[in-house]
Design an enzyme around this catalytic site. Structure first.
Site, mmCIF file in Angstrom:
data_model
loop_
_atom_site.group_PDB
_atom_site.id
_atom_site.type_symbol
_atom_site.label_atom_id
_atom_site.label_comp_id
_atom_site.label_asym_id
_atom_site.label_seq_id
_atom_site.Cartn_x
_atom_site.Cartn_y
_atom_site.Cartn_z
ATOM 1 C CE LYS A 93 36.775 3.054 -2.838
ATOM 2 N NZ LYS A 93 36.895 4.500 -3.167
ATOM 3 C CD GLN A 114 36.234 6.486 4.197
ATOM 4 O OE1 GLN A 114 36.076 7.697 4.267
ATOM 5 N NE2 GLN A 114 35.292 5.693 3.747
ATOM 6 C CE LYS A 129 36.476 11.688 2.864
ATOM 7 N NZ LYS A 129 35.324 10.777 3.001
ATOM 8 C CG ASP A 169 33.433 13.566 1.606
ATOM 9 O OD1 ASP A 169 33.020 12.562 2.190
ATOM 10 O OD2 ASP A 169 33.461 14.691 2.162
ATOM 11 C CB THR A 213 26.077 7.524 1.137
ATOM 12 O OG1 THR A 213 27.245 7.262 0.363
ATOM 13 C CG2 THR A 213 26.479 7.898 2.547
ATOM 14 C CG ASN A 244 25.505 11.423 -3.251
ATOM 15 O OD1 ASN A 244 25.817 10.630 -2.372
ATOM 16 N ND2 ASN A 244 25.048 11.024 -4.433
HETATM 17 P P1 NDP Z 1 27.546 17.198 -1.198
HETATM 18 O O1 NDP Z 1 28.628 18.113 -1.618
HETATM 19 O O2 NDP Z 1 26.772 16.481 -2.231
HETATM 20 O O3 NDP Z 1 26.506 17.968 -0.258
HETATM 21 C C1 NDP Z 1 26.915 18.574 0.918
HETATM 22 C C2 NDP Z 1 25.720 19.200 1.600
HETATM 23 O O4 NDP Z 1 26.104 19.590 2.907
HETATM 24 C C3 NDP Z 1 25.213 20.449 0.923
HETATM 25 O O5 NDP Z 1 23.846 20.582 1.159
HETATM 26 C C4 NDP Z 1 26.010 21.536 1.627
HETATM 27 O O6 NDP Z 1 25.387 22.811 1.601
HETATM 28 C C5 NDP Z 1 26.061 21.020 3.034
HETATM 29 N N1 NDP Z 1 27.302 21.491 3.672
HETATM 30 C C6 NDP Z 1 28.574 21.163 3.328
HETATM 31 N N2 NDP Z 1 29.469 21.798 4.097
HETATM 32 C C7 NDP Z 1 28.755 22.539 4.932
HETATM 33 C C8 NDP Z 1 29.106 23.410 5.980
HETATM 34 N N3 NDP Z 1 30.409 23.654 6.320
HETATM 35 N N4 NDP Z 1 28.082 24.000 6.678
HETATM 36 C C9 NDP Z 1 26.793 23.760 6.345
HETATM 37 N N5 NDP Z 1 26.402 22.942 5.366
HETATM 38 C C10 NDP Z 1 27.361 22.338 4.671
HETATM 39 O O7 NDP Z 1 28.245 16.151 -0.200
HETATM 40 P P2 NDP Z 1 27.737 14.714 0.277
HETATM 41 O O8 NDP Z 1 26.267 14.672 0.329
HETATM 42 O O9 NDP Z 1 28.459 13.708 -0.524
HETATM 43 O O10 NDP Z 1 28.348 14.643 1.747
HETATM 44 C C11 NDP Z 1 27.596 15.021 2.910
HETATM 45 C C12 NDP Z 1 28.208 14.362 4.140
HETATM 46 O O11 NDP Z 1 28.176 12.928 3.989
HETATM 47 C C13 NDP Z 1 29.674 14.690 4.406
HETATM 48 O O12 NDP Z 1 29.892 14.687 5.797
HETATM 49 C C14 NDP Z 1 30.418 13.500 3.800
HETATM 50 O O13 NDP Z 1 31.697 13.319 4.371
HETATM 51 C C15 NDP Z 1 29.470 12.381 4.179
HETATM 52 N N6 NDP Z 1 29.565 11.147 3.406
HETATM 53 C C16 NDP Z 1 29.490 11.144 2.043
HETATM 54 C C17 NDP Z 1 29.536 9.954 1.351
HETATM 55 C C18 NDP Z 1 29.381 9.907 -0.130
HETATM 56 O O14 NDP Z 1 29.379 8.795 -0.668
HETATM 57 N N7 NDP Z 1 29.223 11.023 -0.825
HETATM 58 C C19 NDP Z 1 29.745 8.667 2.041
HETATM 59 C C20 NDP Z 1 29.738 8.762 3.486
HETATM 60 C C21 NDP Z 1 29.667 9.965 4.122
HETATM 61 P P3 NDP Z 1 26.015 23.987 0.689
HETATM 62 O O15 NDP Z 1 25.673 23.629 -0.716
HETATM 63 O O16 NDP Z 1 25.361 25.217 1.193
HETATM 64 O O17 NDP Z 1 27.495 23.969 0.936
HETATM 65 O O1 2IT Z 2 32.997 9.172 3.687
HETATM 66 C C1 2IT Z 2 32.891 8.259 2.850
HETATM 67 O O2 2IT Z 2 32.758 7.079 3.187
HETATM 68 C C2 2IT Z 2 32.892 8.625 1.426
HETATM 69 N N1 2IT Z 2 32.950 9.813 1.110
HETATM 70 C C3 2IT Z 2 32.859 7.557 0.375
HETATM 71 C C4 2IT Z 2 34.220 6.960 0.163
HETATM 72 C C5 2IT Z 2 34.341 5.997 -0.983
HETATM 73 O O3 2IT Z 2 35.487 5.594 -1.241
HETATM 74 O O4 2IT Z 2 33.347 5.633 -1.616
#
Ligand code: NDP
Ligand code: 2IT
Length: 448
Positions: A93, A114, A129, A169, A213, A244
Site C-alpha cells: 500500500k 511507508q 510506492k 502522492d 493527510t 493536497n
Molecule cells: P501535490 O502534488 O498536491 O502538491 C505538492 C506541493 O508541493 C505543490 O505545492 C508543489 O509545488 C510542491 N512541490 C512538489 N515538489 C516540489 C519540489 N521538488 N520543490 C518545491 N516544491 C515542490 O502533492 P501532495 O500535497 O499530495 O504531497 C505533498 C507531500 O506530502 C509529499 O511529500 C507527499 O509525499 C506527502 N504526502 C502525501 C500524502 C497524500 O495523501 N497525498 C500522504 C502523506 C504524505 P509546485 O506546484 O510548484 O510543484
Molecule cells: O505518502 C503517503 O502516505 C501517501 N502518499 C498516501 C498513500 C496511500 O496509499 O494513501
C-alpha cells in the site's frame, strides 16, 4: 557513524553499496537504523533472524517503459516504477508520484518510509510506492489521460485488492486515480473497487480521504501540543506547499483557531498576514489548476515573494508539506530562534537530518512524517474497508475514526520513546514502534 553500533553501521554500508547513488533512500534508511540500536539490545533474536537486513531489501521492484503521445502527436517515453517493499502486515500500500525528479532512489525512500508509517496506523497494510518521471505541469487533460492509460497497461498485472493498492502522492490526485481506475477496470474486466484508493466519491471513494493527510497531521500536532499543556488556538503558523496536503492542513489549523500566514510552491511563497483564504486557495489550485501567484493577484492583502524562503517568516508552528529535504539545518535554526514551538511534517522526509537534530536538541516537539502524515494512508485503509463491505460511511464517522487513529499513533510514539529512554523523541518512538510491529510478523512467517 553517530548513533549507530558496529552491527548497524555494517548494515548501513551494505545498503549504500547495494543501492548506489540513491541518496534519499540512504538518508531514510539511516534515520531508521539510528533508532534501532536499543531494540537489538533488548531483542537479540531479531538480529539473528536478519530482520533489519530483510526489511531494507524490497520484496519486489518493477521498472517499466511508459510510452505515450501528446496532443500534437509527438511520442514521449517516461519511466514507471513500483517498489513493493514489505507485505508482512497486509497488501502492499502506498501512493504514486508523478514528478520529473522521480527516479528509483526517490521511490525506494518513499516505499521504505511507508512500511513503518503503515505499521503505525495499526491497520492491515504493507508498504510500497510507485510513480514516474512524467511531468504533469502544463499537460492537458487528454495528455494526462493517455499517460495514465499507458502507465496502467503495465502496472495492472502487479496490482489487486489483496496484492497491491496504490493511491495518490505528488502530481497524482482524483483525476489521475480516475483514469488509472478506468484503465484497470477495462483491462481486467473486473469492478475491483479496492484496487486503488483516493477514488471519486461517486465511484467507491471515501469521504475524508481528500482531507485526511492534512487533517491528520494537524491532529498529531494538536496532541504534541496537548502533551505540553498547549493548544493551537491563536497560534501563528507556516505551511509549505500548496497541494493536497498543504490545503487541508491550512484548513484544519484555521478551523482550530490558528492563523496560517504563508504557504508556497516551487516558485516562492505567498504571505497573507490576515490568514490564508482557504476557499480562494482551493479555487485556484483544485478547480482552476493555477500557480500560487494567482492567489496574490486576487487577494490584494497578500503578496507573492518569488524565490523566497518560507522558513524565514517567524511562526510558532511550522508544517512542511511540500517535498523531501525542503527544510535544512539553517532553516531549523532560524525557526527555533524565531520562537517556533512545534513542527509537524505533512510531507515525507521534508526535514534534512541536521534540521531534525536541531529541533530535537532544542526540545521542540518534532512530529516526524511517518507518524504525523499517516492519516492519509490510514483513511485509504478505511476506504478499502468500505469497498470490501460495499458500504460508505458518513463524513463525521470517518473523521472520528481518523482522529482516533492519529491520537493512537501519537500515544504509541510517545510511550515507545519513553520506554526506550528518549522521552519526547517522536522520531525514535515512531521508528521503533513501526519496526517492532513489522518485525514480529516477519518472525512469525519464518525466512520468506
Ligand atoms: P501535490 O502534488 O498536491 O502538491 C505538492 C506541493 O508541493 C505543490 O505545492 C508543489 O509545488 C510542491 N512541490 C512538489 N515538489 C516540489 C519540489 N521538488 N520543490 C518545491 N516544491 C515542490 O502533492 P501532495 O500535497 O499530495 O504531497 C505533498 C507531500 O506530502 C509529499 O511529500 C507527499 O509525499 C506527502 N504526502 C502525501 C500524502 C497524500 O495523501 N497525498 C500522504 C502523506 C504524505 P509546485 O506546484 O510548484 O510543484
Ligand atoms: O505518502 C503517503 O502516505 C501517501 N502518499 C498516501 C498513500 C496511500 O496509499 O494513501
Amino acid at each position: 557513524m553517530a548513533g549507530m553500533d558496529e552491527k548497524l553501521e555494517g548494515i548501513y554500508s551494505d545498503i549504500v553499496r547495494r543501492n548506489a547513488g540513491e541518496a534519499e533512500f540512504h538518508q531514510a534508511a539511516r534515520e531508521v537504523l539510528e533508532s534501532l540500536g536499543p531494540v537489538l539490545a533488548k531483542r537479540p533474536e531479531l538480529a539473528e533472524m536478519k530482520i533489519i537486513e530483510r526489511i531494507c531489501e524490497p520484496e519486489r521492484q518493477v521498472i517499466f517503459r511508459v510510452p505515450w503521445q501528446d496532443d500534437s502527436g509527438e511520442v514521449h517515453v517516461n519511466r514507471g516504477f513500483r517498489v513493493q517493499f514489505n507485505s508482512a502486515l497486509g497488501p502492499y500500500k502506498g501512493g504514486l508520484r508523478f514528478h520529473p525528479s522521480v527516479y528509483l532512489g526517490i521511490i525506494k525512500f518513499l516505499g521504505f518510509e511507508q512500511i513503518f508509517k503503515n505499521a503505525l496506523t495499526g491497520l492491515p497494510i504493507g508498504g510500497a510506492k510507485g510513480g514516474s518521471d512524467f511531468d504533469p505541469k502544463g499537460r492537458t487533460d487528454t495528455e494526462v489521460m493517455r499517460f495514465c492509460q499507458s502507465f496502467m497497461t503495465e502496472l495492472y498485472r502487479h496490482l489487486g485488492e489483496y496484492r497491491d493498492v496504490p493511491a495518490g502522492d505528488i502530481g497524482v490526485g482524483a483525476r489521475e486515480i480516475g483514469y488509472l481506475f478506468g484503465m484497470y477496470k477495462r483491462i481486467t474486466n473486473n469492478y475491483e473497487s479496492g484496487v486503488l484508493t483516493g477514488k471519486g466519491l461517486g465511484w467507491g471513494g471515501s469521504l475524508v480521504r481528500t482531507e485526511a493527510t492534512g487533517y491528520g497531521a494537524v491532529y498529531f500536532v494538536q496532541e504534541m501540543l496537548k502533551a505540553r499543556g498547549e493548544t493551537l488556538d491563536g497560534k501563528r503558523c507556516i505551511v509549505s506547499g500548496s497541494g493536497n496536503v498543504a490545503i487541508y492542513t491550512i484548513d484544519k489549523l484555521q478551523h482550530l483557531g490558528a492563523t496560517v500566514v504563508a504557504c508556497s510552491d516551487s516558485d516562492g511563497y505567498v504571505l497573507d498576514e490576515g490568514g490564508i483564504d482557504v476557499a480562494l486557495l482551493k479555487q485556484i489550485k483544485e478547480v482552476e489548476r493555477l500557480r500560487l501567484t494567482a492567489y496574490a493577484d486576487r487577494r490584494p492583502a497578500s503578496r507573492f515573494v518569488p524565490g523566497g524562503n518560507i522558513w524565514e517568516i517567524p511562526c510558532e508552528v511550522a508544517m512542511p508539506s511540500a517535498t523531501q529535504n525542503e527544510l535544512n539545518g539553517r532553516d531549523a535554526a532560524t525557526l527555533v530562534k524565531n520562537g517556533c514551538i512545534a513542527v509537524g511534517e505533512g510531507a515525507n522526509m521534508p526535514t534534512t537530518p541536521d534540521g531534525v537534530k536541531i529541533f530535537l536538541d532544542a526540545g521542540v516537539p518534532f512530529g516526524v512524517g511517518k507518524a504525523c502524515n499517516a492519516g492519509g494512508v490510514a483513511t485509504s485503509a478505511l476506504e478499502m474497508q468500505q469497498n470490501a463491505s460495499r458500504d460508505s460511511w458518513t463524513f463525521e464517522y470517518t473523521e472520528q475514526r481518523l482522529a482516533q487513529i492519529m491520537r493512537d499513533i501519537h500515544r504509541t510514539c510517545y510511550a515507545t520513546a519513553e520506554t526506550y529512554g528518549a522521552p519526547g523523541n517522536y522520531v525514535l518512538g515512531a521508528n521503533i514502534a513501526g519496526f517492532i510491529r513489522v518485525a514480529e510478523a516477519m518472525v512469525a512467517f519464518g525466512v520468506v
